[in-house]
Design an enzyme around this catalytic site. Structure first.
Site, mmCIF file in Angstrom:
data_model
loop_
_atom_site.group_PDB
_atom_site.id
_atom_site.type_symbol
_atom_site.label_atom_id
_atom_site.label_comp_id
_atom_site.label_asym_id
_atom_site.label_seq_id
_atom_site.Cartn_x
_atom_site.Cartn_y
_atom_site.Cartn_z
ATOM 1 N N HIS A 37 0.834 -1.198 0.000
ATOM 2 C CA HIS A 37 0.000 0.000 0.000
ATOM 3 C C HIS A 37 0.871 1.251 0.000
ATOM 4 O O HIS A 37 1.893 1.301 0.691
ATOM 5 C CB HIS A 37 -0.905 0.021 1.230
ATOM 6 C CG HIS A 37 -2.097 -0.877 1.114
ATOM 7 N ND1 HIS A 37 -3.224 -0.726 1.880
ATOM 8 C CD2 HIS A 37 -2.343 -1.931 0.310
ATOM 9 C CE1 HIS A 37 -4.109 -1.646 1.559
ATOM 10 N NE2 HIS A 37 -3.601 -2.400 0.614
ATOM 11 N N GLU A 106 -6.438 0.001 -5.929
ATOM 12 C CA GLU A 106 -7.420 0.772 -5.172
ATOM 13 C C GLU A 106 -7.069 2.244 -5.290
ATOM 14 O O GLU A 106 -5.883 2.610 -5.313
ATOM 15 C CB GLU A 106 -7.410 0.363 -3.699
ATOM 16 C CG GLU A 106 -7.829 -1.073 -3.459
ATOM 17 C CD GLU A 106 -7.542 -1.518 -2.030
ATOM 18 O OE1 GLU A 106 -8.462 -2.039 -1.396
ATOM 19 O OE2 GLU A 106 -6.397 -1.348 -1.570
#
Length: 343
Positions: A37, A106
């Protein structure tokens, strides 16, 4: 059958996460899978170490555990040729024990890093498929000229790479992505805690994609992240889930959210639902049987995500109380699959 440990990079800093992962291997787990991430689910107290750098340290600190991303996006903030170079190096340093798990991305990880607009689902799938083609060419060819819809290379060579290309597992939560995993992936990744019928559908689509491409569906690895909050104190097991309340948000609530502060706000407003994505129990037999349902579906790689802040406690209790019975349960599932009967 492999049973692994999810290194929660959103929750812990790089050094602490490395310590937990080394302990996981020491306690008998077969795989370490780390998320990649750019930003965590929570702004306050969150972390986001770079997976490429961190996996290099993990390879040097471990001896036999499989090192995997679950997952990395090789299409937006990374160019696939850079991912191919990085994983070529990782594979050369750790032969036979590196897996590249990839997904379509995402918004909160891709948009803030580049300022670029987050594409829709169709474009993200097309980018993912094209990136796989390019990375595999870079692992097997020299002087690669590539002219795709989204990516180009000119006389590109990855000079340091393993003898065998790194396996690519494709994450999917919907039928079209699952077909893509079957068509072009070496494995398939999904996460636990949803309707069992969804997994049957996804696995059927993986098999359909593989068959349509002339591939053997049985040769593909099927990996699932098992969200399990086991603790000998049931109240502690429930409380441990709170940090991960964002996982219980609906896709409608999460889609398009780019700011960890906003994701944190949404999660805190729904903390009462945090436990719903986890197996929450203080009973080893209960945990074994609930995880066993995924074995019965045909998953081959189970990666355990314990949500608590005290990962030493989780690893010690889970590997002592649950892991031996879970391995026995896996052996039963394999035996049943071999004779074609339910476990």
């Amino acid at each position: 059958m492999r049973i692994g440990y999810k290194a929660s990079a959103e929750q812990f800093g790089a050094r602490e996460l490395l310590e937990f992962s080394v302990e996981a291997e020491h306690r008998g787990l077969d795989m370490i899978a780390v998320s990649d991430h750019f930003q965590p689910w929570r702004h306050h107290g969150g972390h986001a170490p770079n997976a490429l750098t961190w996996l290099g340290a993990l390879g040097g600190a471990t001896r036999h555990a499989v090192l995997a991303t679950s997952v990395l996006t090789p299409t937006l903030r990374y160019h696939p040729s850079i991912v191919a170079q990085a994983f070529g190096t990782l594979g050369a340093l750790n032969p036979g024990r590196v897996v590249l798990g990839i997904g379509s991305g995402e918004a909160m990880n891709e948009t803030p890093a580049t300022g670029a607009e987050f594409p829709g689902p169709k474009e993200r799938r097309l980018r993912l498929a094209e990136s796989i083609t390019l990375m595999r060419r870079l692992w097997t060819e020299e002087r690669v000229d590539f002219e795709g819809t989204y990516y180009r290379t000119e006389k590109a060579t990855v000079y340091d790479r393993p003898d065998q290309p790194v396996p690519i597992y494709v994450a999917a939560s919907g039928p079209l992505a699952a077909k893509l995993a079957g068509r072009v992936g070496d494995g398939f990744i999904c996460t636990s805690g949803k309707d069992p019928e969804l997994y049957r559908t996804l696995l059927a689509n993986v098999a359909e994609g593989a068959t349509a491409a002339g591939r053997d569906p049985g040769a593909l690895r099927r990996m699932i992240e098992i969200k399990v909050s086991y603790d000998r104190d049931i109240e502690q097991a429930r409380t441990n889930c709170h940090w991960w309340a964002a996982l219980a948000l609906t896709s409608e609530q999460k889609t398009g959210v780019e700011d960890p502060l906003e994701m944190e706000r949404l999660a805190d407003a729904n903390v009462d639902r945090a436990h719903t994505r986890f197996i929450v129990s203080d009973d080893p037999g209960d945990v074994i049987e609930r995880i066993g349902s995924y074995l019965d579906l045909g998953f081959t790689d189970l990666v355990l995500h314990g949500p608590g802040g005290d990962q030493h406690r989780f690893l010690e209790q889970f590997t002592a109380d649950v892991l031996p019975g879970l391995r026995a349960r896996a052996a039963l599932a394999r035996a049943a699959a071999a004779v074609g009967s339910p476990a």
